[in-house]
Design a protein around this motif. Structure first.
Motif, PDB file in Angstrom:
ATOM      1  N   MET A  98       0.845  -1.392  -0.054  1.00  0.00           N
ATOM      2  CA  MET A  98      -0.040   0.134   0.038  1.00  0.00           C
ATOM      3  C   MET A  98       1.093   1.299   0.020  1.00  0.00           C
ATOM      4  O   MET A  98       1.803   1.240   0.721  1.00  0.00           O
ATOM      5  CB  MET A  98      -0.775  -0.224   1.145  1.00  0.00           C
ATOM      6  N   THR A  99       0.578   2.310  -0.820  1.00  0.00           N
ATOM      7  CA  THR A  99       1.555   3.472  -1.094  1.00  0.00           C
ATOM      8  C   THR A  99       0.809   4.670  -0.375  1.00  0.00           C
ATOM      9  O   THR A  99      -0.296   4.841  -0.659  1.00  0.00           O
ATOM     10  CB  THR A  99       2.024   3.679  -2.568  1.00  0.00           C
ATOM     11  N   ASP A 100       1.520   5.304   0.400  1.00  0.00           N
ATOM     12  CA  ASP A 100       0.957   6.656   0.626  1.00  0.00           C
ATOM     13  C   ASP A 100       1.864   8.064   0.736  1.00  0.00           C
ATOM     14  O   ASP A 100       3.122   7.749   0.720  1.00  0.00           O
ATOM     15  CB  ASP A 100       0.803   6.344   2.206  1.00  0.00           C
ATOM     16  N   GLU A 101       1.437   8.951   0.710  1.00  0.00           N
ATOM     17  CA  GLU A 101       2.019  10.250   0.676  1.00  0.00           C
ATOM     18  C   GLU A 101       2.858  10.532   1.601  1.00  0.00           C
ATOM     19  O   GLU A 101       3.858  11.222   1.776  1.00  0.00           O
ATOM     20  CB  GLU A 101       1.366  11.433   0.008  1.00  0.00           C
ATOM     21  N   ASN A 102       2.468  10.262   3.006  1.00  0.00           N
ATOM     22  CA  ASN A 102       3.203  10.549   4.102  1.00  0.00           C
ATOM     23  C   ASN A 102       3.727   9.388   4.883  1.00  0.00           C
ATOM     24  O   ASN A 102       3.542   8.291   4.733  1.00  0.00           O
ATOM     25  CB  ASN A 102       1.979  10.986   5.070  1.00  0.00           C
ATOM     26  N   GLY A 103       3.433   9.862   5.975  1.00  0.00           N
ATOM     27  CA  GLY A 103       3.484   9.023   6.973  1.00  0.00           C
ATOM     28  C   GLY A 103       1.972   8.881   7.589  1.00  0.00           C
ATOM     29  O   GLY A 103       1.392   9.885   7.358  1.00  0.00           O
ATOM     30  N   VAL A 162       8.364  -1.011   5.866  1.00  0.00           N
ATOM     31  CA  VAL A 162       7.932   0.451   5.660  1.00  0.00           C
ATOM     32  C   VAL A 162       9.173   0.980   4.874  1.00  0.00           C
ATOM     33  O   VAL A 162      10.520   1.031   5.196  1.00  0.00           O
ATOM     34  CB  VAL A 162       7.811   1.304   7.007  1.00  0.00           C
ATOM     35  N   GLU A 163       9.065   1.346   3.466  1.00  0.00           N
ATOM     36  CA  GLU A 163      10.110   1.770   2.772  1.00  0.00           C
ATOM     37  C   GLU A 163      10.037   3.273   2.690  1.00  0.00           C
ATOM     38  O   GLU A 163       8.760   3.663   2.338  1.00  0.00           O
ATOM     39  CB  GLU A 163      10.173   0.810   1.458  1.00  0.00           C
ATOM     40  N   GLY A 164      11.074   3.962   2.198  1.00  0.00           N
ATOM     41  CA  GLY A 164      11.144   5.438   2.008  1.00  0.00           C
ATOM     42  C   GLY A 164      12.308   6.105   2.229  1.00  0.00           C
ATOM     43  O   GLY A 164      13.277   5.543   3.008  1.00  0.00           O
ATOM     44  N   PRO A 165      12.416   7.559   1.942  1.00  0.00           N
ATOM     45  CA  PRO A 165      13.571   8.280   2.090  1.00  0.00           C
ATOM     46  C   PRO A 165      13.770   8.407   3.627  1.00  0.00           C
ATOM     47  O   PRO A 165      12.877   8.238   4.537  1.00  0.00           O
ATOM     48  CB  PRO A 165      13.186   9.660   1.728  1.00  0.00           C
ATOM     49  N   LEU A 202       4.443  -0.755   3.061  1.00  0.00           N
ATOM     50  CA  LEU A 202       3.787   0.375   3.005  1.00  0.00           C
ATOM     51  C   LEU A 202       5.046   1.489   2.776  1.00  0.00           C
ATOM     52  O   LEU A 202       6.082   1.395   3.248  1.00  0.00           O
ATOM     53  CB  LEU A 202       3.788   0.851   4.581  1.00  0.00           C
ATOM     54  N   HIS A 203       4.631   2.340   1.698  1.00  0.00           N
ATOM     55  CA  HIS A 203       5.696   3.380   1.343  1.00  0.00           C
ATOM     56  C   HIS A 203       5.438   4.698   2.071  1.00  0.00           C
ATOM     57  O   HIS A 203       4.174   5.111   1.796  1.00  0.00           O
ATOM     58  CB  HIS A 203       5.707   3.442  -0.352  1.00  0.00           C
ATOM     59  N   LEU A 204       6.393   5.089   2.497  1.00  0.00           N
ATOM     60  CA  LEU A 204       6.097   6.665   3.304  1.00  0.00           C
ATOM     61  C   LEU A 204       7.037   7.549   2.500  1.00  0.00           C
ATOM     62  O   LEU A 204       8.363   7.489   2.208  1.00  0.00           O
ATOM     63  CB  LEU A 204       6.624   6.510   4.723  1.00  0.00           C
ATOM     64  N   ASP A 205       6.434   8.646   2.096  1.00  0.00           N
ATOM     65  CA  ASP A 205       7.228   9.604   1.244  1.00  0.00           C
ATOM     66  C   ASP A 205       7.078  10.979   2.184  1.00  0.00           C
ATOM     67  O   ASP A 205       6.351  10.985   3.205  1.00  0.00           O
ATOM     68  CB  ASP A 205       6.608   9.844  -0.085  1.00  0.00           C
TER      69      ASP A 205
END
Length: 321
Positions: A1-6, A77-80, A227-230
């Protein structure tokens, strides 16, 4: 599931109809059995309780957390860096009044630092002290719990209290380490050859984080919810800043978020993270700044930018020089 935040449940209880659930628990007829940790009752409950713990989660984030909690699945949880991946695990631990067990990954980490190792010095002393004993007796003794040094993965598996297992920056570990994780993430068990298989009596809520510096194996990904957090949008970041730095003026918070957003649009070596936005807000509060003027920004850019060429580029682009 991808999300713009957290539905909270208690294991081992007998229900009205006496039917066993998937984990061997008994529950009321028609009520779904909880195979996970049971920290949350619903997606809305996740949003509300994480907010109380200081973590603002979008519906997408809350839904994935709820599913990981309810299904007993590890959450990748993946992301910058700095967007709240580690903080999410900490917030879940606070909400669930759970012990946080953290495995910090790094290049070269191995089984002896992730799973367990034997206390060889203590074993040697025991062997020396028992010279007159039969070897079979000594061997049984030295390969017992007394001589076992548990590391984070085994500590979380053996715990009999609510636990959040955080496997942080998984992508920094060598590929071989992922093999160690597969048994843990599949069945929540660890095999120690001398002792046998140790299976979790209470499944930990497990969070793996990754900055995506390398691709994780498909075998590892299959065992997890994703989960992608950007970086958050401006409105959410303002809410985060006001929540974490309550003394900051609303107008100043708006200005700060706008500047951070502009910095992220630049081609920098490292864009400012949410954590650095919060640090900058605390810095402005400590300086007693009322506005984000040229002098204040110039003097405090080092709080959010950590490379000199980034600072110089930002100063030029923001027309500060």
């Amino acid at each position: 599931m991808t999300d713009e935040n957290g539905v909270n449940g208690e294991n081992g209880e007998n229900g009205e109809n006496g039917e066993k659930g998937e984990n061997g628990e008994k529950g009321e007829k028609g009520r779904p059995e909880i195979v996970g940790t049971g920290f949350f009752a619903s997606v809305d409950d996740v949003v509300a309780r994480l907010a109380e713990a200081g973590y603002l989660a979008s519906t997408a984030v809350a839904t994935t957390v709820f599913l990981a909690d309810r299904l007993g699945k590890p959450l990748l949880v993946e992301g910058p860096a700095g967007v709240g991946k580690t903080e999410l695990a900490k917030a879940v631990a606070r909400v669930g009044a759970a012990r946080l067990v953290r495995l910090q990954c790094y290049e070269g980490i191995d089984e002896s630092r992730a799973l367990y190792e034997w206390n060889h010095a203590k074993q040697l002393l025991r062997i020396t002290a028992g010279r007159d004993e039969a070897w079979d007796e000594t061997r049984t003794d030295i390969f017992s719990d007394e001589f076992l040094l548990t590391r984070p993965l085994l500590t979380a598996i053996r715990g009999d209290e609510p636990t959040v297992l955080l496997i942080d920056e998984t992508d920094k570990a060598d590929v071989e380490v992922e093999g160690l994780l597969l048994e843990v993430l599949s069945d929540f068990q660890v095999t120690v050859p001398e002792l046998g298989t140790i299976t979790a009596t209470q499944r930990p809520f497990t969070v793996l984080t990754s900055n995506a510096t390398r691709e994780l194996s498909e075998a590892l990904r299959r065992r997890c919810l994703f989960l992608h957090l950007d970086f958050p949008d401006a409105e959410l970041e303002r809410r985060i800043v006001r929540l974490r730095v309550p003394g900051l003026d609303a107008t100043l918070a708006d200005s700060l978020v706008r500047v951070v957003g502009a910095l992220r649009e630049m081609e920098l070596r490292k864009a400012p993270s949410v954590a650095e936005t919060i640090d900058w807000a605390r810095t402005l509060l400590a300086l007693g700044a009322d506005t984000l003027d040229e002098t204040v920004v110039r003097d405090s850019l080092g709080v959010i930018l950590k490379h000199q060429d980034d600072i110089e580029k930002a100063a030029r682009k923001l027309t500060l020089v």
